[in-house]
Each structure stands twice: as structure tokens, then as C-alpha cells.
Design an enzyme around this catalytic site. Structure first.
Site, mmCIF file in Angstrom:
data_model
loop_
_atom_site.group_PDB
_atom_site.id
_atom_site.type_symbol
_atom_site.label_atom_id
_atom_site.label_comp_id
_atom_site.label_asym_id
_atom_site.label_seq_id
_atom_site.Cartn_x
_atom_site.Cartn_y
_atom_site.Cartn_z
ATOM 1 C CD GLU A 44 -18.458 4.322 25.344
ATOM 2 O OE1 GLU A 44 -17.595 3.814 23.933
ATOM 3 O OE2 GLU A 44 -18.277 4.296 26.426
ATOM 4 C CG ASP A 65 -19.484 6.300 27.591
ATOM 5 O OD1 ASP A 65 -19.956 5.746 27.778
ATOM 6 O OD2 ASP A 65 -18.522 7.261 27.150
ATOM 7 C CD GLU A 123 -16.610 8.227 30.091
ATOM 8 O OE1 GLU A 123 -15.522 7.608 29.499
ATOM 9 O OE2 GLU A 123 -16.902 9.182 29.117
ATOM 10 C CG HIS A 151 -19.706 7.943 22.927
ATOM 11 N ND1 HIS A 151 -18.421 8.966 22.419
ATOM 12 C CD2 HIS A 151 -19.888 8.223 24.141
ATOM 13 C CE1 HIS A 151 -17.976 9.020 23.351
ATOM 14 N NE2 HIS A 151 -18.403 8.570 24.752
#
Ligand SMILES: *[C@@H]1O[C@H](CO)[C@@H](O)[C@H](O)[C@H]1NC(C)=O
Ligand SMILES: *[C@@H]1O[C@H](CO)[C@@H](O)[C@H](O)[C@H]1NC(C)=O
Ligand SMILES: *[C@@H]1O[C@H](CO)[C@@H](O)[C@H](O)[C@H]1NC(C)=O
Ligand SMILES: *[C@@H]1O[C@H](CO)[C@@H](O)[C@H](O)[C@H]1NC(C)=O
Ligand SMILES: *[C@@H]1O[C@H](CO)[C@@H](O)[C@H](O)[C@H]1NC(C)=O
Length: 449
Positions: free
Chosen positions: A203, A205, A208, A219
Site C-alpha cells: 500500500e 498512501d 491521508e 507501506h
């Protein structure tokens, strides 16, 4: 009536219900090249399967807060009995599009959506190594403890469509992320009736954030694609905390926030650029740096430089930054254990699905993003300005992402020598590469000279 026919005709399938017709909100995005400019693409939005109504032919809800084990004693029976319905995007979920813009209104619970390609049957597979990904965003209406997120997950591009998953990407199946969530109703065509299956994947990101705080976080996982796990086998496959870059935490408390005292003013629309730099300047190289720029009021704003003692003075995510952060701030070492930037890059090279969501954490507050975590006064424990008193329920919370574009480094927000940079109508880059200025030749054409 139609749904009854459908239920009868497909055995043991993750089926489609038809109480509400599924009409994907249409959206445009762009792919850009350094010299050839940007090209508009058509796609659409689909709602994640978990948010949809799952029901029997007669309209009984199959999972009224957890699966009804009379209807769903096992995965196969559940698949035969229950169908996944179409979504009333605007009315029930607050999801609307307009041209290149996607808005999420929190309402009674937010939403998680994915970008489909022009067939409407597959997710767009973005491959961003040695490329940049850019969007405009209005976060002005996202308060503390809410998170309007945009990220990549290495989900199957067909949503795991198969003989046992008739729904597939068109109905938002196939979700996975680096938390290895176990609450996903459908995992690879199987109904996750007892919640024993977890769904892990790499993942990235990109965003956020709310109007008070923002975070950029890779991640990595040591699995490729979607990896289905059970029980303790779901631990340690991924790095759930990630190597985050949060300007408030590691750099400046006045870089990002509401009002003109901040370098990036969250009361106004901004452009967010994320670049995936490789060690050899090609898309097959190793990921070595993740860079961030903002553009606001037609000015390029470089990311804020890290100022915490002991951390390298960078304004991007590098391996040195991540390792130093573990040592100096006592952050988790999971990022390096799971292969760090190199592993994240290997995933991005294979490709990822674009996820956009709006969610809240009013229970505990979203302190990992915008509040205090750990002992007050220790370096790095203050991640943002939000306190418990700032955590207030607000169903009118909303976020708008627009003008999504992906392409060669610098091509989505700056124009090269002799390229167009303005005129009416013009919706491409309006800032010229370093050393050039955007010169109006006439009402319809400005050029970088
Ligand atoms: C579960 O389904 C059965 C069979 O339709 C029904 O009798 C029962 O009330 C349902 N339970 C819940 C909690 O909805
Ligand atoms: C859609 O966007 C256009 C152009 O920005 C705007 O004029 C129009 O009012 C918008 N429509 C809605 C329903 O918001
Ligand atoms: C999903 O199921 C198919 C068919 O059973 C199988 O071939 C595939 O490996 C499974 N995918 C994952 C990620 O487990
Ligand atoms: C991933 O890494 C964890 C922790 O290092 C290890 O326990 C696990 O076996 C690895 N899994 C795979 C599929 O490589
Ligand atoms: C992108 O622009 C930056 C700043 O002008 C420059 O340092 C960098 O070399 C450019 N990268 C490419 C690949 O053009």
C-alpha cells in the site's frame, strides 16, 4: 423479479443483485508526457463491496452487523443465497463526480471507492515508477479525526472476478491493504463468513489528511499482489505503520494548515504532486526517493525540510530518512524488515489500484495522523494539533479530489520550453520549467519562452 432469476441461474457465486441498478459515476483523468502534453482518459468510480447491500432474493439483509449464520452457515451457501447490490452513489453514499472531480460527503459513514477503466470491468492499473501522480484537492471541510485519503493498493485489477465471483471489480471486490484487514466480506470469490480471512497487499498512501494535518506513507509487504492469510499467518506480512512523512511531526508546525500563516493554506484548493524517483532514472530501476511538491496560487511549493535533531535534512522520503526515524524517534522497524523503499518500488512497478476514501475515527481520535501519540514532550510524539476536544462528529464533512493526472516527472504541473502554458480554454500545466516564463501570445495561446 430479475434478481430472483439471477439468483436461481448462478450456483455458488458471489452474485449481483438488482434492487438498485449499478450506475458508475463517470470521471476523467489524464496521462501526461513531458513533450507531448496531457491526454484525457475516461474512467468511472465504483463503491467498495463492503459498503454495498448484501441481500437474499427476497431482500433480507445477509450481514446485519456480521453475517447472519442461518443464511450464511458457510461460504458456499452464503454465495448461493446472497447477492451484492448496485449502489445509490449520491443518495446513500454521498459520492458524486463532475468532469474530473470526485466528491465524498461523509453523511452517515463515508465511503471507499476505486477508479475503473473505460470498460467499467477492471480497475485502472497505475504504474508510477519514474513517474509522478498529481491531483487537486479541497480539504477545507475535513476536520480533526476525519481522513480524506487517496492511495494505491496492489489489488487484483479484475477485483478477483472468477467463476465464483461474478461481481468483480465492477462491484468493488478485491480490496486488500497493508493492515491485512479481516473484515472484508468477500475474499477472492469466497464469502468471509467468520472473518477468518485476511487480505494483505502493498500500500502506498499518497494522501491521508484533513485540513489540520497531512501524511505521505509507503507501506511495503513481503508478498506480491493480493495475499490471503488466516489467523497468526496474517501477522508480519506487511508494515502497517509505514515510513511516514508528516510535516507537522518531523518538520514544521506551520507548513500545512488553515490560514495564510501556513506555507500551504488548507482553506484553499491546492495541487499535490508525488514523484517516484528511481536510482537509475528508468521505470525498471529501484525506488530511491518519494518526493512531494505542492502548487498553490500558481506557485510551486517544495515540501518542508526535516528539522528534528538527529534526522537527515531532507524534504522527501529516502532510505536514510526512514532508518534515522526508527533510530531517533523509536519508530517501528517494520518498514526495513519488509524491504523498505525497494520492496515498495517493486510493487509499484507491478502496478496498483487507486483508492479514494473518507472515514473517521471519533472513538479514539485519529491521533496517529493529527494528534498526540506517546509521551508528551518526547521528540516526534506530537503528530498534529488536534486534541480530544477537537474530535466532534460532523456529517457535513466532505472532500473533493479533481484533475487527477499521471505521467513523466514534472509533466503534470510544469510545461517545457515552447510548450503551451495558458490560453482559453486551457486546463494543462500553467507553470513553466525552471528559467522559462509563461508568455501570452494571444488570448488563446500562452507559451513557455
Ligand atoms: C437470520 O436469518 C434468519 C432466516 O431468514 C431469520 O429468521 C433471522 O431473524 C435472521 N437474524 C437476524 C439477526 O437478522
Ligand atoms: C460541474 O462543474 C462545472 C464546471 O466547473 C460547473 O459549472 C457546474 O456547476 C458543476 N455541476 C455541479 C452539479 O456541481
Ligand atoms: C484466488 O482463487 C483462485 C481460484 O481458486 C486461485 O487460483 C488464486 O490463487 C486465489 N488468489 C489468491 C490471492 O489467493
Ligand atoms: C514475511 O516476513 C515475515 C516477518 O519477517 C515472515 O514471518 C514471513 O514468513 C514472510 N512471509 C513471506 C510470504 O515471505
Ligand atoms: C523536475 O524539476 C525539478 C525542479 O525544476 C528539477 O530539479 C528536476 O531535475 C526535474 N526533473 C526532470 C526529470 O525533469
Amino acid at each position: 423479479m430479475l434478481s430472483i432469476l439471477l439468483l436461481a441461474s448462478v450456483a455458488a457465486a458471489q452474485q449481483i443483485g438488482t434492487f438498485t441498478p449499478e450506475v458508475h459515476p463517470q470521471i476523467t483523468y489524464k496521462t501526461c508526457q513531458k513533450y507531448a502534453g496531457c491526454e484525457t482518459r475516461r474512467g468511472s468510480i465504483t463503491l467498495d463491496a463492503n459498503y454495498r447491500w448484501l441481500h437474499t432474493a427476497s431482500g433480507q439483509t445477509c450481514n446485519p452487523g456480521g453475517f447472519n449464520r442461518t443464511l450464511c452457515p458457510d461460504a458456499e451457501t452464503c454465495g448461493e443465497t446472497c447477492a451484492l447490490d448496485g449502489a445509490d452513489y449520491a443518495g446513500t453514499y454521498g459520492v458524486t463526480t463532475n468532469g474530473s472531480a470526485l466528491s465524498l460527503l461523509f453523511g452517515s459513514g463515508g465511503a471507499r471507492v476505486y477508479l475503473l477503466d473505460d470498460t467499467g470491468e477492471n480497475y485502472v492499473n497505475f504504474q508510477v515508477m519514474n513517474q509522478e501522480f498529481t491531483f487537486d484537492i479541497d480539504v477545507s471541510n475535513v476536520p480533526c479525526a476525519y481522513n480524506g485519503a487517496l492511495y494505491f493498493s496492489e489489488m487484483p485489477v479484475n477485483g478477483g472476478a472468477s467463476p465464483t465471483n461474478a461481481a468483480g471489480a465492477a462491484y468493488g471486490t478485491g480490496y486488500c491493504d497493508s493492515q491485512c484487514p479481516t473484515g472484508i466480506n468477500f475474499v477472492n470469490g469466497t464469502t468471509n463468513v467468520d472473518g477468518s480471512l485476511g487480505s494483505c497487499c502493498n500500500e502506498m498512501d499518497l494522501w491521508e489528511a484533513n485540513s489540520l494535518d497531512t501524511q505521505l506513507t509507503p507501506h511495503p509487504c513481503n508478498v506480491s499482489g493480493e495475499f490471503i492469510c488466516t489467523g497468526s499467518g496474517c501477522s508480519n506480512l506487511c508494515d502497517p505503520s509505514g515510513c511516514e512523512f508528516n510535516p507537522f511531526r518531523v518538520s514544521s508546525q506551520t507548513f500545512y494548515g488553515p490560514g495564510s500563516d501556513n506555507v500551504v493554506d488548507t482553506t484553499k484548493v491546492m495541487t499535490v504532486v508525488t514523484q517516484f524517483i528511481t536510482d537509475d532514472g528508468t521505470s525498471s530501476g529501484t525506488l530511491s526517493e518519494i518526493k512531494r511538491f505542492y502548487v498553490q496560487d500558481n506557485k510551486i511549493i517544495p515540501n518542508s525540510v526535516v528539522t528534528l535533531p538527529g534526522l537527515p535534512e531532507v524534504n522527501s522520503i529516502t532510505s536514510d530518512y526512514c532508518t534515522a526515524k526508527m533510530d531517533v524517534l523509536d519508530d517501528s522497524t517494520a518498514f526495513n524488515v519488509h524491504g523498505g523503499l525497494a520492496q515498495m518500488g517493486a510493487s509499484l512497478a507491478r502496478g496498483a489500484v487507486l483508492v479514494v476514501s473518507l472515514w473517521d475515527d471519533l472513538g479514539g481520535g485519529m491521533t496517529w495522523l493529527d494528534g498526540q501519540q506517546g509521551t508528551v514532550g518526547q521528540p516526534g510524539t506530537l503528530r498534529g494539533p488536534c486534541t480530544a476536544a477537537d474530535v466532534v462528529s460532523d456529517s457535513s464533512t466532505s472532500v473533493t479530489f479533481s484533475n487527477i493526472r499521471v505521467g513523466d516527472l514534472n509533466s503534470t504541473f510544469t510545461a517545457v520550453h515552447y510548450a503551451q502554458c495558458g490560453g482559453s480554454p486551457w486546463d494543462g500545466p500553467t507553470i513553466c520549467a525552471e528559467g522559462l516564463s509563461c508568455t501570452a501570445l494571444n488570448e488563446f495561446y500562452s507559451q513557455c519562452l
